[in-house]
Design an enzyme around this catalytic site. Structure first.
Site, PDB file in Angstrom:
ATOM      1  N   LYS A  13       0.832  -1.225   0.000  1.00 26.70           N
ATOM      2  CA  LYS A  13       0.000   0.000   0.000  1.00 26.70           C
ATOM      3  C   LYS A  13       0.864   1.273   0.000  1.00 26.70           C
ATOM      4  O   LYS A  13       0.629   2.170  -0.784  1.00 26.70           O
ATOM      5  CB  LYS A  13      -0.917   0.020   1.238  1.00 26.70           C
ATOM      6  N   ARG A  87      -9.522   0.583   8.907  1.00 24.52           N
ATOM      7  CA  ARG A  87      -9.000  -0.762   9.207  1.00 24.52           C
ATOM      8  C   ARG A  87     -10.010  -1.566  10.026  1.00 24.52           C
ATOM      9  O   ARG A  87      -9.722  -2.712  10.363  1.00 24.52           O
ATOM     10  CB  ARG A  87      -7.707  -0.645  10.012  1.00 24.52           C
ATOM     11  N   ARG A 126      11.986  -4.950   4.987  1.00 24.59           N
ATOM     12  CA  ARG A 126      11.666  -3.524   4.762  1.00 24.59           C
ATOM     13  C   ARG A 126      12.492  -2.613   5.671  1.00 24.59           C
ATOM     14  O   ARG A 126      12.708  -2.898   6.832  1.00 24.59           O
ATOM     15  CB  ARG A 126      10.181  -3.284   5.037  1.00 24.59           C
ATOM     16  N   ARG A 159      11.420  -0.579  11.078  1.00 22.41           N
ATOM     17  CA  ARG A 159      10.308  -0.232  11.967  1.00 22.41           C
ATOM     18  C   ARG A 159      10.219  -1.235  13.115  1.00 22.41           C
ATOM     19  O   ARG A 159      10.419  -2.430  12.906  1.00 22.41           O
ATOM     20  CB  ARG A 159       8.986  -0.252  11.173  1.00 22.41           C
ATOM     21  N   ARG A 170       0.172  -8.666  13.589  1.00 24.29           N
ATOM     22  CA  ARG A 170      -0.502  -7.754  12.644  1.00 24.29           C
ATOM     23  C   ARG A 170      -1.330  -8.536  11.626  1.00 24.29           C
ATOM     24  O   ARG A 170      -2.400  -8.098  11.220  1.00 24.29           O
ATOM     25  CB  ARG A 170       0.541  -6.869  11.943  1.00 24.29           C
TER      26      ARG A 170
HETATM   27  P1  AMP Z   1       0.870   1.128   8.705  1.00 24.02           P
HETATM   28  O1  AMP Z   1       1.982   2.093   8.513  1.00 24.02           O
HETATM   29  O2  AMP Z   1      -0.342   1.451   7.897  1.00 24.02           O
HETATM   30  O3  AMP Z   1       1.315  -0.307   8.570  1.00 24.02           O
HETATM   31  O4  AMP Z   1       0.394   1.287  10.234  1.00 24.02           O
HETATM   32  C1  AMP Z   1       1.292   1.014  11.309  1.00 24.02           C
HETATM   33  C2  AMP Z   1       0.508   0.829  12.583  1.00 24.02           C
HETATM   34  O5  AMP Z   1      -0.197   2.048  12.911  1.00 24.02           O
HETATM   35  C3  AMP Z   1      -0.594  -0.240  12.524  1.00 24.02           C
HETATM   36  O6  AMP Z   1      -0.089  -1.553  12.734  1.00 24.02           O
HETATM   37  C4  AMP Z   1      -1.490   0.228  13.656  1.00 24.02           C
HETATM   38  O7  AMP Z   1      -0.921  -0.080  14.915  1.00 24.02           O
HETATM   39  C5  AMP Z   1      -1.457   1.755  13.497  1.00 24.02           C
HETATM   40  N1  AMP Z   1      -2.515   2.196  12.566  1.00 24.02           N
HETATM   41  C6  AMP Z   1      -2.357   2.727  11.329  1.00 24.02           C
HETATM   42  N2  AMP Z   1      -3.553   2.977  10.761  1.00 24.02           N
HETATM   43  C7  AMP Z   1      -4.486   2.605  11.666  1.00 24.02           C
HETATM   44  C8  AMP Z   1      -5.903   2.570  11.663  1.00 24.02           C
HETATM   45  N3  AMP Z   1      -6.613   2.979  10.596  1.00 24.02           N
HETATM   46  N4  AMP Z   1      -6.537   2.117  12.789  1.00 24.02           N
HETATM   47  C9  AMP Z   1      -5.845   1.716  13.858  1.00 24.02           C
HETATM   48  N5  AMP Z   1      -4.505   1.683  13.920  1.00 24.02           N
HETATM   49  C10 AMP Z   1      -3.817   2.118  12.835  1.00 24.02           C
END
Ligand code: AMP
Length: 215
Positions: A13, A87, A126, A159, A170
């Protein structure tokens, strides 16, 4: 106009969103990047979000929704690509209401399909820029100077939530809370499946082709 890129963690994404911000009018809106910025700045929100994120859990809906609401209020007139939001079903319902409130439209939800083994391989290799979020990987896309971002020269890091333990959680959280959104958007005739295994340039072309037919 709003589009959503959807898929498992590691389905590509963020990489596709980077291509969109370089080659189209769509601005990349990543709730994950917003949280990481708050964490780096050690704000109250950042400290709270960090406790959820490092274990691979979702930040509570009320917090995440209010961030998106503020973002749409300020930037709703632009073309926006939402990456990693919604999400959960309550977030999707909130977004539908916010879209109506701000007189916006969701044009499509693009589900980047990808098998777990590839997702795990991608996430564990990554690396990201700690400042601008540019994405690298140790397999075939290293920065020119090791550990230094090509774009902004800040440190490139792994990360915290890309550890094997956190990745496993996750994927479970995705299956339980996020996957049900596929049907939610299918019922609303907004869902398009795309091949998340392909390079981000190819995925970008596929999505823009679909969008051209939607207009
Ligand atoms: P990402 O960078 O999209 O993989 O997001 C990293 C982390 O941020 C996720 O594993 C969640 O812990 C948190 N996060 C990001 N977007 C959301 C969301 N829409 N709802 C809840 N937690 C989020």
């Amino acid at each position: 106009m709003i589009i959503l890129v959807f898929g498992k963690p590691g389905s590509g994404k963020g990489s596709v969103a980077e291509v969109f911000s370089e080659r189209s009018s769509f601005k990349h809106v990543s709730t994950g990047n917003i949280f990481r910025k708050e964490i780096a700045e050690k704000t109250e929100l950042g400290l709270l979000a960090d406790s959820y994120i490092k274990g691979g859990n979702l930040v509570p809906d009320e917090i995440t929704n209010s961030i998106v609401e503020n973002y749409l209020k300020a930037n709703g007139k632009e073309d926006l690509l939402l990456d990693g939001y919604p999400r959960t079903i309550p977030q999707a319902i909130f977004l539908d209401e916010a879209v109506k409130r701000h007189n916006l439209k969701i044009m499509g939800v693009f589900d980047l399909e990808c098998e777990d083994s590839l997702v795990i391989e991608r996430l564990s290799s990554r690396r990201v820029c700690s400042e601008c979020g540019a994405i690298y990987n140790t397999r075939n896309h290293n920065p020119k100077i090791p550990g230094v971002c090509d774009e902004c020269h800040s440190p490139v890091i792994q990360r915290k939530d890309d550890s094997v333990e956190s990745i496993t959680n996750r994927l479970k959280v995705y299956e339980r809370d996020t996957e049900p959104l596929i049907n939610y958007y299918k019922e609303r005739k907004l869902l398009y499946k795309v091949d998340g295994r392909a390079d981000s340039d190819v995925v970008f072309e596929e999505i823009t082709g679909i969008l051209a037919k939607c207009n």
